[in-house]
Design a protein around this motif. Sequence first.
Motif, short mmCIF file in Angstrom:
data_model
loop_
_atom_site.label_atom_id
_atom_site.label_comp_id
_atom_site.label_asym_id
_atom_site.label_seq_id
_atom_site.Cartn_x
_atom_site.Cartn_y
_atom_site.Cartn_z
N SER A 133 0.84 -1.21 0.00
CA SER A 133 0.00 0.00 0.00
C SER A 133 0.87 1.25 0.00
N PHE A 134 0.31 2.31 -0.57
CA PHE A 134 1.01 3.59 -0.65
C PHE A 134 0.23 4.63 0.13
N ASP A 135 0.92 5.38 0.97
CA ASP A 135 0.26 6.49 1.65
C ASP A 135 0.31 7.70 0.73
N THR A 136 -0.87 8.20 0.35
CA THR A 136 -0.91 9.39 -0.50
C THR A 136 -1.73 10.46 0.21
N PRO A 137 -1.67 11.70 -0.26
CA PRO A 137 -2.45 12.76 0.39
C PRO A 137 -3.95 12.46 0.40
N THR A 174 -4.83 5.99 1.84
CA THR A 174 -3.94 4.86 1.57
C THR A 174 -4.42 4.10 0.34
N VAL A 175 -3.54 4.00 -0.66
CA VAL A 175 -3.86 3.24 -1.87
C VAL A 175 -3.45 1.79 -1.63
N ARG A 176 -4.43 0.91 -1.58
CA ARG A 176 -4.09 -0.50 -1.34
C ARG A 176 -3.97 -1.20 -2.69
N ALA A 177 -2.76 -1.15 -3.25
CA ALA A 177 -2.54 -1.58 -4.63
C ALA A 177 -2.53 -3.10 -4.76
N VAL A 178 -1.99 -3.79 -3.74
CA VAL A 178 -1.99 -5.26 -3.76
C VAL A 178 -2.52 -5.72 -2.40
N GLY A 215 -5.20 -8.97 -16.05
CA GLY A 215 -6.09 -8.07 -15.33
C GLY A 215 -6.06 -6.71 -15.98
N GLU A 216 -7.14 -5.95 -15.76
CA GLU A 216 -7.21 -4.63 -16.38
C GLU A 216 -6.14 -3.71 -15.81
N SER A 217 -6.02 -2.56 -16.42
CA SER A 217 -5.07 -1.56 -15.97
C SER A 217 -5.36 -1.17 -14.52
N GLY A 218 -4.33 -1.07 -13.70
CA GLY A 218 -4.50 -0.65 -12.32
C GLY A 218 -4.81 -1.77 -11.35
N SER A 219 -4.77 -3.03 -11.82
CA SER A 219 -5.13 -4.13 -10.92
C SER A 219 -3.96 -4.54 -10.03
N GLY A 220 -2.80 -3.92 -10.20
CA GLY A 220 -1.70 -4.16 -9.27
C GLY A 220 -0.65 -5.12 -9.79
N LYS A 221 -0.68 -5.44 -11.07
CA LYS A 221 0.25 -6.41 -11.64
C LYS A 221 1.70 -5.92 -11.55
N SER A 222 1.91 -4.68 -11.98
CA SER A 222 3.28 -4.16 -11.95
C SER A 222 3.76 -3.93 -10.53
N VAL A 223 2.91 -3.35 -9.70
CA VAL A 223 3.31 -3.08 -8.32
C VAL A 223 3.71 -4.38 -7.64
N ALA A 224 2.92 -5.44 -7.83
CA ALA A 224 3.21 -6.72 -7.18
C ALA A 224 4.57 -7.25 -7.61
N ASP A 277 6.92 -7.59 -18.04
CA ASP A 277 5.76 -6.76 -17.72
C ASP A 277 5.20 -6.16 -19.01
N GLU A 278 4.18 -6.77 -19.53
CA GLU A 278 3.57 -6.35 -20.79
C GLU A 278 4.61 -6.11 -21.89
N PRO A 279 5.38 -7.15 -22.21
CA PRO A 279 6.52 -6.93 -23.12
C PRO A 279 6.11 -6.58 -24.54
N THR A 283 0.22 -9.30 -18.62
CA THR A 283 -0.42 -8.85 -19.86
C THR A 283 -1.88 -8.56 -19.60
N HIS A 284 -2.52 -7.70 -20.43
CA HIS A 284 -3.97 -7.75 -20.39
C HIS A 284 -4.53 -8.31 -21.69
N ASP A 285 -3.66 -8.97 -22.42
CA ASP A 285 -4.07 -9.54 -23.69
C ASP A 285 -4.21 -11.06 -23.55
N SER A 337 -12.18 2.34 -6.53
CA SER A 337 -11.04 3.09 -6.01
C SER A 337 -10.27 2.22 -5.03
N LEU A 338 -8.97 2.22 -5.14
CA LEU A 338 -8.14 1.40 -4.25
C LEU A 338 -7.98 2.07 -2.89
N ILE A 339 -8.53 3.27 -2.75
CA ILE A 339 -8.46 3.95 -1.45
C ILE A 339 -9.66 3.56 -0.59
N1 LIG Z 1 3.90 5.05 -6.03
C1 LIG Z 1 2.57 4.93 -6.01
N2 LIG Z 1 1.82 5.73 -5.23
C2 LIG Z 1 0.49 5.61 -5.20
N3 LIG Z 1 -0.22 4.73 -5.93
C3 LIG Z 1 0.45 3.91 -6.74
C4 LIG Z 1 1.88 3.97 -6.84
N4 LIG Z 1 2.28 3.05 -7.74
C5 LIG Z 1 1.16 2.44 -8.18
N5 LIG Z 1 0.06 2.95 -7.60
C6 LIG Z 1 -1.33 2.54 -7.82
O1 LIG Z 1 -1.40 1.16 -7.66
C7 LIG Z 1 -2.37 0.62 -8.54
C8 LIG Z 1 -1.81 -0.57 -9.27
O2 LIG Z 1 -0.86 -0.12 -10.22
P1 LIG Z 1 -0.10 -1.09 -11.21
O3 LIG Z 1 0.85 -0.25 -11.96
O4 LIG Z 1 0.45 -2.24 -10.49
O5 LIG Z 1 -1.24 -1.58 -12.18
P2 LIG Z 1 -1.10 -2.58 -13.39
O6 LIG Z 1 -1.96 -3.73 -13.09
O7 LIG Z 1 0.32 -2.86 -13.67
O8 LIG Z 1 -1.76 -1.75 -14.55
P3 LIG Z 1 -1.28 -1.54 -16.06
O9 LIG Z 1 -1.92 -2.63 -16.83
O10 LIG Z 1 -1.85 -0.21 -16.41
O11 LIG Z 1 0.20 -1.57 -16.07
C9 LIG Z 1 -2.79 1.74 -9.47
O12 LIG Z 1 -4.04 2.19 -9.07
C10 LIG Z 1 -1.76 2.80 -9.23
O13 LIG Z 1 -2.33 4.07 -9.36
#
Ligand SMILES: Nc1ncnc2c1ncn2[C@@H]1O[C@H](COP(=O)(O)OP(=O)(O)OP(=O)(O)O)[C@@H](O)[C@H]1O
Lengths: 325, 319
Positions: free
Chosen positions: A12-16, A19-23, A40-49, A177-179, A210-212, A273-275
């Motif tokens: 999770s990320f603390d933002t103003p 808290t964004v709970r990304a994974v 998973g769709e964009s924003g589902s947390g694949k890259s963050v994980a 990551d989405e090569p 991938t989302h493909d 919203s992940l918040i």
């Molecule tokens: N440094 C950060 N601070 C706050 N929120 C973040 C940060 N990095 C990622 N996020 C949030 O975490 C969520 C997951 O992001 P992530 O990049 O993992 O998605 P993704 O599944 O890889 O999407 P995409 O297919 O678009 O790459 C998103 O809502 C993003 O806004």
Amino acid sequence: MALLQVRDLKVSFDTPDGTVRAVRGLSFDVEAGQTLAVVGESGSGKSVATQTITGLTRGAKVSGTAYFDGTDLITADQATLRRLRGAQIGMIFQDPLSSLHPQYRIGWQIVEMIRAHDLTISKQAARKRAAELLTLVGIPRAAERIDDYPHQFSGGMRQRVMIAMAMALDPALLIADEPTTALDVTVQAQVLNVMRRLQEQFGTAIILITHDLGVVAEMADEVVVMYAGAVMERAPRRDIFYRNHHPYTQGLLASLPARSEDRLTPIPGTPPSLISLPKGCPFAARCSHVFDKCSEPPPLTDVGGDPRHQSACWLPHDVNEAVAS
Amino acid sequence: MAMFLIRRIGHGILVLWLISVAVFALFFVAPSNVAQTLAGRQGTPETIALIKHRLGLDLPVWQQYLHFLGNAVKGNLGYDYYHQVPVTHIIGQALPITVSLALGAAVLWLALGVFNGVISATHPRSLADRGLTLFALFFYSFPSFLLGLLLLYFLYFRLTLSGFGWFPAGGYAPLAGGIGPWFQHLLLPWVALALLLAATYTRLTRGSMLDVLGEDYIRTARSKGIRESRVVVVHGLRSALTPVVTQFGIDLGQLIGGVVVTETVFSLPGLGQTAVTAINQQDLPVIIGIVLFASAAVVVANILVDIGYAVLDPRVRLH
Ligand SMILES: Nc1ncnc2c1ncn2[C@@H]1O[C@H](COP(=O)(O)OP(=O)(O)OP(=O)(O)O)[C@@H](O)[C@H]1O
Ligand code: SF4
Ligand SMILES: [Mg+2]
């Protein structure tokens, strides 16, 4: 034991804004030599994980474990992670146009990677190795082009360079990551081919983000379907396509154009919203099967059939095979 | 590359020519009383006329200009009105002082600015970042002569009063006389000049470095398992320096202004101070000589900066 074993990963990320709970409690295994697709769709947390596992996420709160070859990557110190990155875990990213340093020759960039982990290799030997790798990924006249700058290559060629670099030290795991997302379709197929060929040759395990779903069908052994930072469904590839259970998986499949002239039906609505996530099933707002039980969070449970197949949905497990087809 | 050089040098010559015309024109727009001054208070009209004739001031302006231009092309910038010393000789005397001042200050301000900027960018919002930002802002908004005077007051006057004669009141000691005194005489002027510009460079490097550190290729560098210090310097700073180099080219012109003020405050008999004296005495050949020389230096420096820019970034083509 699996090569990589991720358990209950939370990021999770603390933002103003809060808290964004990304994974949120992600678990999966990657077996040696196998390909795990994460969709998973964009924003589902694949890259963050995946970037958290390799220690590339900054300023996040992280919990859980990720055992790679006996080392917990979550609690490992930066020095340990640094030694693993590149040598044991190779990475390639979505945008080949911006992933290589524009001011250094590609050969230099590959040699840097090799010598970062083994200074006993001479510069000449590393350079020779770099040229071999470039040939291996299908760059014509590699011995000459090794001294070119990234901007002298096309997108597809640059992604090949990235693959060559990521595979330079024969890593046990490659995180892609989405090569191919940024590439056009024919180039996409070529790049996937290169990855598959190298995987066979070196026995590398791959996490393919991938989302493909077309890419999944080509490459994956097993599939993890992510939504709003959590696993919705997990199964071997065949089951994802032919015996899927989760309405979100079905939605993703429906939005996949089987042939280019087919119209696609994207899933209506947008991810939560992940918040401020809903208390129950995160997919409820967009699900056409939603019923009263969905206000409680559905656990990831066995679907029956293949023991590797699990789904996080309250719908009865047996009935759904019919729904899917 | 050859085309680039030809074009830029052609450009430079044009600029220098325009500047020479402008300085000449300005000088003759304002009423000149050089001959009067030279003749002294008791100078009869005859003496004045004689002096004017000897200096060539009785000729029409365009003839004076052509005369000047003809000599300048041959590398002769004329003679000063008061002692008939060749202007090139005057420039030659003052040049080492100005070069010492400008180069030393440039090295100091770049080093300070880039170092502080990198520290700020790699530790955003930390105490160090905030401190350095405040420091930069403080000196950015500081008038340059005041900074010089304050340095003199505290580091020369007060220190010397307390028995620590570390710094001289000003003046110059040639490098030929030993590096120690040279350094001692120049340190305060360097600091005065460098602090002023270092501020801009701290902010510039910080911003550019923060942008670069967010780039995909930095993530790639980290994914390769190279040391973080190497990621920051070899991968990050290499890219972040491009705007710094551009700014450096722009600031070279500004540097001349700073040099004039600093030389005056610290009584360094460099080009700046010589020019100021020449202006006060309406000594046209010296004024125009120094202005042209300084402009030529800026033109050449800018060409060098552009070449440096292309060396730094292989995507840049010189044309
Ligand atoms: N440094 C950060 N601070 C706050 N929120 C973040 C940060 N990095 C990622 N996020 C949030 O975490 C969520 C997951 O992001 P992530 O990049 O993992 O998605 P993704 O599944 O890889 O999407 P995409 O297919 O678009 O790459 C998103 O809502 C993003 O806004
Ligand atoms: S739990 Fe309910 S809302 Fe969630 S996917 Fe299953 S049916 Fe739809
Ligand atoms: Mg992503």
